[in-house]
Scaffold this motif. Structure first.
Motif, mmCIF file in Angstrom:
data_model
loop_
_atom_site.group_PDB
_atom_site.id
_atom_site.type_symbol
_atom_site.label_atom_id
_atom_site.label_comp_id
_atom_site.label_asym_id
_atom_site.label_seq_id
_atom_site.Cartn_x
_atom_site.Cartn_y
_atom_site.Cartn_z
ATOM 1 N N ILE A 207 1.534 5.590 -8.956
ATOM 2 C CA ILE A 207 1.232 4.691 -7.840
ATOM 3 C C ILE A 207 0.987 3.284 -8.359
ATOM 4 O O ILE A 207 1.469 2.295 -7.777
ATOM 5 N N ALA A 208 0.263 3.168 -9.459
ATOM 6 C CA ALA A 208 -0.008 1.850 -10.043
ATOM 7 C C ALA A 208 1.283 1.181 -10.481
ATOM 8 O O ALA A 208 1.459 -0.038 -10.315
ATOM 9 N N PHE A 209 2.211 1.960 -11.037
ATOM 10 C CA PHE A 209 3.512 1.410 -11.443
ATOM 11 C C PHE A 209 4.244 0.862 -10.221
ATOM 12 O O PHE A 209 4.788 -0.254 -10.255
ATOM 13 N N TRP B 78 7.499 5.388 -17.939
ATOM 14 C CA TRP B 78 7.929 5.219 -16.559
ATOM 15 C C TRP B 78 8.774 3.955 -16.438
ATOM 16 O O TRP B 78 8.442 2.926 -17.016
ATOM 17 N N ALA B 79 9.878 4.071 -15.725
ATOM 18 C CA ALA B 79 10.815 2.957 -15.595
ATOM 19 C C ALA B 79 11.312 2.871 -14.164
ATOM 20 O O ALA B 79 11.321 3.862 -13.419
ATOM 21 N N LYS C 137 2.790 -2.337 -9.035
ATOM 22 C CA LYS C 137 3.136 -3.428 -9.951
ATOM 23 C C LYS C 137 4.534 -3.954 -9.644
ATOM 24 O O LYS C 137 4.784 -5.166 -9.677
ATOM 25 N N VAL C 138 5.435 -3.039 -9.322
ATOM 26 C CA VAL C 138 6.820 -3.433 -9.026
ATOM 27 C C VAL C 138 6.874 -4.329 -7.790
ATOM 28 O O VAL C 138 7.457 -5.417 -7.823
ATOM 29 N N VAL C 139 6.265 -3.907 -6.679
ATOM 30 C CA VAL C 139 6.361 -4.711 -5.450
ATOM 31 C C VAL C 139 5.612 -6.031 -5.604
ATOM 32 O O VAL C 139 6.012 -7.046 -5.025
ATOM 33 N N GLU D 73 0.832 -1.197 0.000
ATOM 34 C CA GLU D 73 0.000 0.000 0.000
ATOM 35 C C GLU D 73 0.869 1.250 0.000
ATOM 36 O O GLU D 73 1.773 1.383 0.832
ATOM 37 N N PHE D 74 0.590 2.164 -0.911
ATOM 38 C CA PHE D 74 1.359 3.405 -1.024
ATOM 39 C C PHE D 74 1.108 4.301 0.188
ATOM 40 O O PHE D 74 -0.034 4.436 0.654
#
Length: 308
Positions: A242-244, A271-272, A247-249, A208-209
């Protein structure tokens, strides 16, 4: 005495005699975490990871926070890490930390669909030259810029991180030869937008952000770390960012209890991921003290309750 949590730092920050703004920030960050954990009713102690007198079996969990000398003492740290893992549980887990300490993890995330910079990994002991690698980068990996970044696969605080122009390759050959004989390295296409726009650090607890900051390099530099004069600013990320980060975690081998996702706009405008930090990241609690409380609650709910 038994403890619920031991908060880990390095020996320089236990009881420093000399103070500086940098050390004051370290102490403040750790204090916010310790106090937040105590507010959850937990028994907490703060120790250097290499404390020879502490019995690690007296703590249920060990939380890595400011162990920022590990990469300079990696062999010693690795031995301690392996031995201590038999006596207590780490946050994040031992398996996740081991995966994250080596930047080869970027390959795994890339395979899982996370956009990363164009990268070549060079294993320790590889017989090659910097010029040959750059030729491979252009022909086989699509590097389009005349500048690239060379850095170790296990590192921190921009240790042995170099921005190299193609015209400067010859004068870096000897250094590259020495480095690659000692450790694995990586070449990445230089990302111009990190200099012009900065790098966004996003903090997530159990997926969660919570909060974000924008890091900007000082004029004439490309390193955004405040160790090198970079500045840090409040930042309100977009839903897309935030969605990116989520997705990473979610692409990690297991969901981290805490993580910092560093992202930027790459040379193609997408975005990278710069880095996923789930070992001992700076989490900028001093910019958002309530986030320390969220981390403490996350630890209590998802670690101690689950008896990991």
């Amino acid at each position: 005495m038994l403890f619920d949590i031991v908060v880990l730092t390095d020996r320089r920050y236990v009881s420093p005699e000399k103070r500086s703004p940098y050390i004051d920030n370290v102490l403040l960050e750790d204090r916010l975490v310790v106090e937040a954990l105590q507010a959850e009713g937990l028994k907490v102690v703060r120790k250097s990871w290499d404390d020879p007198h502490f019995d690690w079996s007296t703590a249920k969990l060990a939380l890595f926070r400011t162990t920022w000398d590990y990469f300079d003492r990696f062999s010693e740290f690795s031995t301690w890490f392996e031995n201590t893992s038999k006596l207590t549980q780490f946050i994040n887990s031992k398996e996740l930390i081991t995966w994250n300490m080596d930047k080869h993890y970027l390959q795994d995330l890339s395979r899982a669909g996370v956009n990363i910079p164009k990268t070549i990994f060079v294993e320790k002991g590889t017989q090659t030259t910097l010029q040959a690698l750059f030729s491979t980068a252009v022909q086989g990996h699509g590097f389009k810029k005349e500048q690239f970044v060379l850095k170790p696969c296990i590192s921190g605080a921009a240790r042995h991180t170099y921005k190299i122009h193609t015209t400067e390759i010859p004068k870096h050959e000897a250094l590259f030869g020495q480095l690659i004989s000692e450790e694995a390295m990586m070449l990445q296409e230089f990302q111009e937008n990190i200099v012009s726009e900065g790098e966004i650090s996003m903090m997530l607890f159990h997926g969660e952000f919570t909060h974000a900051v924008l890091k900007i390099a000082k004029p004439g530099d490309f390193r955004v770390q405040d160790d090198f004069g970079g500045s840090v600013h409040e930042y309100d990320p977009s839903k897309e960012q935030i969605a990116f980060a989520k997705k990473v975690v979610a692409a990690a081998p297991e969901l981290p209890v805490y993580a910092r996702v560093d992202l930027f706009r790459d040379n193609e405008g997408n975005w990278a991921l710069a880095e996923l930090e789930i070992f001992e990241p700076e989490l900028w609690f001093r910019r958002n003290p309530s986030a320390a409380q969220k981390l403490a609650k996350t630890i209590k709910d998802h670690c101690l309750s689950a008896k990991i």
